[in-house]
Structure formats: structure tokens, C-alpha cells
Scaffold this motif. Sequence first.
Motif, PDB file in Angstrom:
ATOM      1  N   LYS A 146      10.783  -7.611 -11.265  1.00  0.00           N
ATOM      2  CA  LYS A 146      12.224  -7.343 -11.342  1.00  0.00           C
ATOM      3  C   LYS A 146      12.559  -6.196 -12.272  1.00  0.00           C
ATOM      4  CE  LYS A 146      12.946 -10.962 -14.830  1.00  0.00           C
ATOM      5  NZ  LYS A 146      13.619 -12.258 -15.103  1.00  0.00           N
ATOM      6  N   ASN A 147      11.613  -5.827 -13.139  1.00  0.00           N
ATOM      7  CA  ASN A 147      11.817  -4.688 -14.034  1.00  0.00           C
ATOM      8  C   ASN A 147      11.227  -3.392 -13.470  1.00  0.00           C
ATOM      9  OD1 ASN A 147      13.073  -6.279 -16.123  1.00  0.00           O
ATOM     10  ND2 ASN A 147      11.042  -7.094 -16.586  1.00  0.00           N
ATOM     11  N   GLY A 148      10.745  -3.477 -12.220  1.00  0.00           N
ATOM     12  CA  GLY A 148      10.179  -2.289 -11.579  1.00  0.00           C
ATOM     13  C   GLY A 148       8.800  -1.923 -12.087  1.00  0.00           C
ATOM     14  N   ARG A 149       8.044  -2.905 -12.569  1.00  0.00           N
ATOM     15  CA  ARG A 149       6.698  -2.665 -13.074  1.00  0.00           C
ATOM     16  C   ARG A 149       5.661  -3.248 -12.115  1.00  0.00           C
ATOM     17  NH1 ARG A 149       6.586   1.151 -17.140  1.00  0.00           N
ATOM     18  NH2 ARG A 149       8.693   1.134 -18.032  1.00  0.00           N
ATOM     19  N   LEU A 150       4.584  -2.515 -11.902  1.00  0.00           N
ATOM     20  CA  LEU A 150       3.570  -2.935 -10.939  1.00  0.00           C
ATOM     21  C   LEU A 150       2.870  -4.212 -11.392  1.00  0.00           C
ATOM     22  CD1 LEU A 150       2.114  -2.183  -8.278  1.00  0.00           C
ATOM     23  CD2 LEU A 150       0.426  -0.948  -9.674  1.00  0.00           C
ATOM     24  N   ALA A 151       2.929  -5.236 -10.535  1.00  0.00           N
ATOM     25  CA  ALA A 151       2.311  -6.528 -10.840  1.00  0.00           C
ATOM     26  C   ALA A 151       1.040  -6.770 -10.037  1.00  0.00           C
ATOM     27  CB  ALA A 151       3.304  -7.662 -10.564  1.00  0.00           C
ATOM     28  N   TYR A 152       0.958  -6.138  -8.854  1.00  0.00           N
ATOM     29  CA  TYR A 152      -0.202  -6.342  -7.978  1.00  0.00           C
ATOM     30  C   TYR A 152      -0.347  -5.139  -7.048  1.00  0.00           C
ATOM     31  CZ  TYR A 152      -3.075  -7.943  -4.093  1.00  0.00           C
ATOM     32  OH  TYR A 152      -4.052  -8.026  -3.140  1.00  0.00           O
ATOM     33  N   LYS A 153      -1.597  -4.797  -6.746  1.00  0.00           N
ATOM     34  CA  LYS A 153      -1.865  -3.765  -5.739  1.00  0.00           C
ATOM     35  C   LYS A 153      -3.125  -4.134  -4.967  1.00  0.00           C
ATOM     36  CE  LYS A 153      -4.485  -0.757  -8.891  1.00  0.00           C
ATOM     37  NZ  LYS A 153      -4.651   0.626  -9.393  1.00  0.00           N
ATOM     38  N   GLY A 154      -3.097  -3.843  -3.667  1.00  0.00           N
ATOM     39  CA  GLY A 154      -4.282  -4.104  -2.858  1.00  0.00           C
ATOM     40  C   GLY A 154      -3.965  -4.662  -1.487  1.00  0.00           C
ATOM     41  N   LYS A 185      -3.059 -13.301 -11.935  1.00  0.00           N
ATOM     42  CA  LYS A 185      -4.483 -13.460 -12.273  1.00  0.00           C
ATOM     43  C   LYS A 185      -5.351 -12.414 -11.591  1.00  0.00           C
ATOM     44  CE  LYS A 185      -4.207 -18.459 -13.033  1.00  0.00           C
ATOM     45  NZ  LYS A 185      -4.572 -19.791 -12.476  1.00  0.00           N
ATOM     46  N   VAL A 186      -5.186 -12.279 -10.287  1.00  0.00           N
ATOM     47  CA  VAL A 186      -5.923 -11.245  -9.542  1.00  0.00           C
ATOM     48  C   VAL A 186      -4.902 -10.174  -9.196  1.00  0.00           C
ATOM     49  CG1 VAL A 186      -7.315 -10.742  -7.500  1.00  0.00           C
ATOM     50  CG2 VAL A 186      -7.527 -12.967  -8.638  1.00  0.00           C
ATOM     51  N   ASN A 187      -4.828  -9.144 -10.024  1.00  0.00           N
ATOM     52  CA  ASN A 187      -3.772  -8.138  -9.842  1.00  0.00           C
ATOM     53  C   ASN A 187      -4.200  -6.894  -9.092  1.00  0.00           C
ATOM     54  OD1 ASN A 187      -5.171  -6.620 -11.806  1.00  0.00           O
ATOM     55  ND2 ASN A 187      -3.888  -7.394 -13.464  1.00  0.00           N
ATOM     56  N   THR A 188      -5.497  -6.800  -8.774  1.00  0.00           N
ATOM     57  CA  THR A 188      -6.005  -5.642  -8.045  1.00  0.00           C
ATOM     58  C   THR A 188      -7.090  -6.088  -7.079  1.00  0.00           C
ATOM     59  OG1 THR A 188      -5.602  -4.233  -9.976  1.00  0.00           O
ATOM     60  CG2 THR A 188      -7.027  -3.338  -8.260  1.00  0.00           C
ATOM     61  N   THR A 189      -6.942  -5.719  -5.808  1.00  0.00           N
ATOM     62  CA  THR A 189      -7.978  -6.001  -4.812  1.00  0.00           C
ATOM     63  C   THR A 189      -8.197  -4.745  -3.971  1.00  0.00           C
ATOM     64  OG1 THR A 189      -6.372  -6.821  -3.177  1.00  0.00           O
ATOM     65  CG2 THR A 189      -7.359  -8.455  -4.671  1.00  0.00           C
ATOM     66  N   ALA A 190      -9.282  -4.727  -3.232  1.00  0.00           N
ATOM     67  CA  ALA A 190      -9.585  -3.578  -2.373  1.00  0.00           C
ATOM     68  C   ALA A 190      -8.734  -3.636  -1.118  1.00  0.00           C
ATOM     69  CB  ALA A 190     -11.058  -3.583  -2.005  1.00  0.00           C
ATOM     70  N   ALA A 191      -8.054  -2.526  -0.813  1.00  0.00           N
ATOM     71  CA  ALA A 191      -7.244  -2.445   0.407  1.00  0.00           C
ATOM     72  C   ALA A 191      -8.076  -1.802   1.500  1.00  0.00           C
ATOM     73  CB  ALA A 191      -5.984  -1.626   0.144  1.00  0.00           C
ATOM     74  N   LEU A 192      -8.583  -2.620   2.402  1.00  0.00           N
ATOM     75  CA  LEU A 192      -9.375  -2.105   3.513  1.00  0.00           C
ATOM     76  C   LEU A 192      -8.464  -1.838   4.695  1.00  0.00           C
ATOM     77  CD1 LEU A 192     -12.411  -4.559   3.315  1.00  0.00           C
ATOM     78  CD2 LEU A 192     -12.184  -2.292   2.283  1.00  0.00           C
ATOM     79  N   GLY A 193      -8.684  -0.721   5.379  1.00  0.00           N
ATOM     80  CA  GLY A 193      -7.858  -0.402   6.529  1.00  0.00           C
ATOM     81  C   GLY A 193      -8.111   1.009   7.005  1.00  0.00           C
ATOM     82  N   CYS A 194      -7.209   1.531   7.797  1.00  0.00           N
ATOM     83  CA  CYS A 194      -7.321   2.905   8.283  1.00  0.00           C
ATOM     84  C   CYS A 194      -6.877   3.868   7.195  1.00  0.00           C
ATOM     85  CB  CYS A 194      -6.434   3.100   9.508  1.00  0.00           C
ATOM     86  SG  CYS A 194      -6.846   1.998  10.874  1.00  0.00           S
ATOM     87  N   ASN A 195      -7.463   5.044   7.176  1.00  0.00           N
ATOM     88  CA  ASN A 195      -7.043   6.072   6.235  1.00  0.00           C
ATOM     89  C   ASN A 195      -5.658   6.574   6.604  1.00  0.00           C
ATOM     90  OD1 ASN A 195      -9.435   5.997   4.775  1.00  0.00           O
ATOM     91  ND2 ASN A 195     -10.402   7.543   6.074  1.00  0.00           N
ATOM     92  N   ILE A 196      -4.815   6.808   5.605  1.00  0.00           N
ATOM     93  CA  ILE A 196      -3.514   7.417   5.851  1.00  0.00           C
ATOM     94  C   ILE A 196      -3.753   8.849   6.299  1.00  0.00           C
ATOM     95  CG2 ILE A 196      -1.363   8.188   4.777  1.00  0.00           C
ATOM     96  CD1 ILE A 196      -1.529   5.754   2.928  1.00  0.00           C
ATOM     97  N   LYS A 197      -3.150   9.221   7.422  1.00  0.00           N
ATOM     98  CA  LYS A 197      -3.363  10.562   7.990  1.00  0.00           C
ATOM     99  C   LYS A 197      -2.341  11.526   7.403  1.00  0.00           C
ATOM    100  CE  LYS A 197      -6.359   8.700  10.901  1.00  0.00           C
ATOM    101  NZ  LYS A 197      -6.204   7.267  10.579  1.00  0.00           N
ATOM    102  N   ARG A 198      -2.594  11.946   6.154  1.00  0.00           N
ATOM    103  CA  ARG A 198      -1.604  12.791   5.477  1.00  0.00           C
ATOM    104  C   ARG A 198      -2.127  14.184   5.155  1.00  0.00           C
ATOM    105  NH1 ARG A 198      -1.741  12.089  -0.511  1.00  0.00           N
ATOM    106  NH2 ARG A 198      -3.227  10.473  -1.080  1.00  0.00           N
ATOM    107  N   PHE A 199      -3.259  14.595   5.732  1.00  0.00           N
ATOM    108  CA  PHE A 199      -3.785  15.933   5.471  1.00  0.00           C
ATOM    109  C   PHE A 199      -4.082  16.639   6.783  1.00  0.00           C
ATOM    110  CE2 PHE A 199      -5.101  13.406   1.748  1.00  0.00           C
ATOM    111  CZ  PHE A 199      -4.373  14.079   0.800  1.00  0.00           C
TER     112      PHE A 199
END
Length: 199
Positions: A146-154, A185-199
Motif C-alpha cells: 500500500k506504500n508502493g514498495r516492492l513486496a514480491y517479484k517473480g 517469506k519467499v519474496n523472489t522467485t524465478a519468472a520462467l516464460g517467453c522473452n519480452i520482445k522489446r529489441f
Amino acid sequence: MMRTFCVLIACALLTAFYPKETSLEIGAPIPGADVKLQDISGREISLNGARGSNGLLVMFSGNHCPYILRNQARTVAICGYALQHQVGVILVNSNTTLHNGEESLAAMKTYAAAQQYNWFYVMDKKAVIAAAFDAAHTPECYLFDKNGRLAYKGAIDDSPGNAGAVKTQHLQNAINEMLAGKPVKVNTTAALGCNIKRF
């Protein structure tokens, strides 16, 4: 010795011209929070504008990636769960090389209607948001409190390629812990998927 020296010089030059992007750290504020992005509704919205009273879920997504297709039901379920708990939801399409084709705004609108999205689905035209987050895959999730701070990614869960093999609901657990005012507790995990086509 001379060969080793030349290799080191070459590496230094490459690093200078192609600096390594730093990954978004837990506790970091929302990057590019006020950048206006075009939603499938036709209006413009920023990440800050999509925030709910309890936080924000940002998910990098698309229309055709096999991992996106395997995660369709899970995406709808977790986004709905977030909204039910006043966590705003915004899906971001940063596939710039495909924005004139299968990842166009019209294609996004058709896909979202088929999936019955009732949250924001925006086009990141120049991949500004993907670069700010250093996001690389679809689907890839970022949960802010709610304060705009990253709590989890992945990842959404521990089995992006096979819904039948899921044992741990990483993102849902993170939402629950965040809402309870506990550290994730687990705030970071590996995000498996397709590569973002941004280049």
C-alpha cells in the motif's frame, strides 16, 4: 599474458557500451509510476493510477506466448483475487517488436475480452516500463504494498509450464502475507516464460 590483457580490455569496453541493468530490489518504489500507458479501453493510465488501497500487482504479459496460454486460468484467478483484496491490477504488454501484429492494441483487446479481463491491460509502446523494471519474461509479476514498495517479484507459482504440477502459490502467498502486515517469506522467485520482445 598479452592475450589475457586484451580479453580484459575487450570486456571492459563491452561493459562500458552495454551496461548491465540492475534488477529491481525488494522494498524499491514503483518504477515509472507516473508514465501514461494506453489501456485497451482507449484511456491512458499510469501504474500509480491503477493502484488499489492495499497495493498494486504489475504483471508483464501478452497474447500469444505459450507460457501465457498455459497460465491463462491462473492469471485470471490471481488477478481476480488481488482485486477482491483491493490490490490494483495492471497487465503490461512490452512486446514492442510485435505491436503492429499479434500484440497490437486491437489484438490485446480481443484477447482480454476472451479472457474476461476486468482490470487494466496496457501497451508499453517503447518498453519504458519493462526497462524500468528490468523485466525479461512473460508472465512476470511484481507486487507492491500500500506504500508502493516492492513486496514480491517473480512467478505466479512454482510450475509455470504445468498447472497440474503446482505445489506452491507464490504470488497468492505473497498477497496474503503482505495484507496481514507480515514480511513476505519467499519474496523472489524465478519468472520462467517467453522473452519480452522489446529489441
